[in-house]
Design an enzyme around this catalytic site. Structure first.
Site, PDB file in Angstrom:
ATOM      1  CG  ASP A  93      -5.247  -0.391   0.876  1.00 20.90           C
ATOM      2  OD1 ASP A  93      -5.160  -0.809   1.904  1.00 20.90           O
ATOM      3  OD2 ASP A  93      -5.739  -1.094  -0.023  1.00 20.90           O
ATOM      4  CG  HIS A 124      -5.240  -4.657   2.377  1.00 23.29           C
ATOM      5  ND1 HIS A 124      -5.096  -3.681   1.213  1.00 23.29           N
ATOM      6  CD2 HIS A 124      -5.466  -5.769   1.493  1.00 23.29           C
ATOM      7  CE1 HIS A 124      -5.459  -4.350  -0.011  1.00 23.29           C
ATOM      8  NE2 HIS A 124      -5.581  -5.531   0.269  1.00 23.29           N
ATOM      9  CB  SER A 316      -4.784  -6.634  -2.814  1.00 22.32           C
ATOM     10  OG  SER A 316      -6.116  -6.397  -2.580  1.00 22.32           O
TER      11      SER A 316
END
Length: 371
Positions: A93, A124, A316
């Protein structure tokens, strides 16, 4: 001339995973034909943009109203003796905030494949990793597998968000070589971005640009599947991915779209997002259809960059909880000689509710292993 990812067999004696190499090369038409005929080249694909599967707005859920741990309770994580202890996971990520208390006591091995440094300036990756393995913060539960003590953090998306397909492939191979048991990502190949770049930067006609971009999408999907097949045949990891947030059921019930590549690849456990509506769970309005399994993905409280917690919506978050659950299954099945196929099979067979919403939920709601 274009830039390609090349999957090459460099050392058969080193083993089916360690003997692989991924290279990036600028190839013209003659070079491309030569590569296709080379016995040591297993596959190749034009490097293309990737996009982060970004969180959806919270809409009517304010962060102070989000219920920490509701998703964990829904899947049964934390209710039993399984914590993910002894299972190595990999997060592909935007990096993580290593000083966050959610990762206290975790050995974090980091590699930057995006070229913007190991730290998570985006946020994120920190939230995503927290959903998988985060320890409780201020008494509030965070991750599905808080007993994980080893994590590989591959930064495959730069701080700005958009990345490239070669970054993902490099991160995946690194995770496999380092013997990760669970690998999780939340990104998609960005075909429209490649088509736009071909028009604006290479002056291709729009129709030709669209054709080239589609060919690149298909080639990258094939390369992903070829790489996964090699890794999994060699006892590689369970690969878990977000199904995407592109549906808009609040606009129209028919505004649904499918799982994009590489989450749609064979060998990937794609995860849809569910939300809580009394008296149970329903498909989140943004969640794409065609996922293989589902997990809570609305108002999921996890680690925020720099410290503290934040609630986000998205597949996610659902994929993070599912990846943590995969770590629980690895731990539970360790005495039975667990491998990726066994873990994935148990996750699918123990999922709940899939028959009532199979297109949206796949096998159903992921659940933690029983006692």
């Amino acid at each position: 001339m274009a830039t390609f990812s090349v999957l090459r067999e460099v050392d058969v004696a080193a083993g089916p995973v360690a003997g692989l190499a991924l290279e990036v090369a600028d190839l013209g038409a003659a070079d491309l034909r030569a590569c296709l005929n080379a016995p040591d080249i297993l596959d190749l694909a034009r490097v293309m943009p990737t996009r982060l599967i970004a969180p959806e707005p919270l809409d009517d859920i304010r962060p102070d109203e989000a219920v920490p741990g509701w998703g964990l309770k829904a899947i049964g994580a934390g209710a039993g003796r399984w914590t993910g202890a002894g299972v190595r996971v990999a997060v592909l990520d935007t990096g993580v905030s290593v000083t966050h208390p959610a990762f206290a006591g975790v050995s974090l091995s980091r590699r930057d494949f995006a070229g913007s440094g190991n730290d998570d300036a985006h946020g994120h990756g920190t939230h995503f990793a927290g959903c998988i393995l985060g320890r409780p913060v201020d008494g509030r539960p965070v991750g599905a597998a808080p007993g994980v003590t080893e994590a590989l953090i591959a930064k495959v998306l730069p701080d700005s968000g958009p990345g490239r397909s070669d970054m993902l492939f490099d991160g995946l191979l690194w995770a496999a070589v380092e013997r990760a048991r669970v690998v999780a990502f939340a990104l998609a190949f960005d075909t429209p971005a490649l088509a736009r770049a071909l028009v604006t930067e290479e002056d291709l006609p729009e129709l030709l640009a669209a054709s080239v971009a589609l060919e690149a999408y298909n080639a990258n999907l094939r390369l992903m599947e070829r790489l996964l097949a090699r890794l999994q045949a060699a006892g590689g990891p369970v690969v878990v991915a977000a199904a995407g947030n592109d549906s808009r059921r609040t606009v129209s019930p028919d505004f649904e779209t499918g799982v994009p590549a590489p989450a749609s690849a064979r060998g990937v456990l794609s995860v849809a997002a569910l939300t809580e509506v009394a008296p149970g769970l329903v498909t989140a309005p943004f969640s794409n259809t065609g996922a293989r399994i589902a997990a809570p993905g609305s108002g999921i409280v996890s680690a925020a960059p720099g410290g503290g917690l934040v609630a986000l919506n998205g597949t996610s978050s659902a994929a993070g909880l599912a990846a943590g659950t995969a770590a629980l299954w690895w731990e539970a099945l360790a005495g039975q000689g667990a491998d990726a196929a066994m873990v994935a099979d148990h996750m699918m067979r123990h999922a709940r509710g899939g028959k009532s919403a199979s297109l949206d939920w796949g096998a159903g709601l992921v659940t933690a292993p029983p006692e």
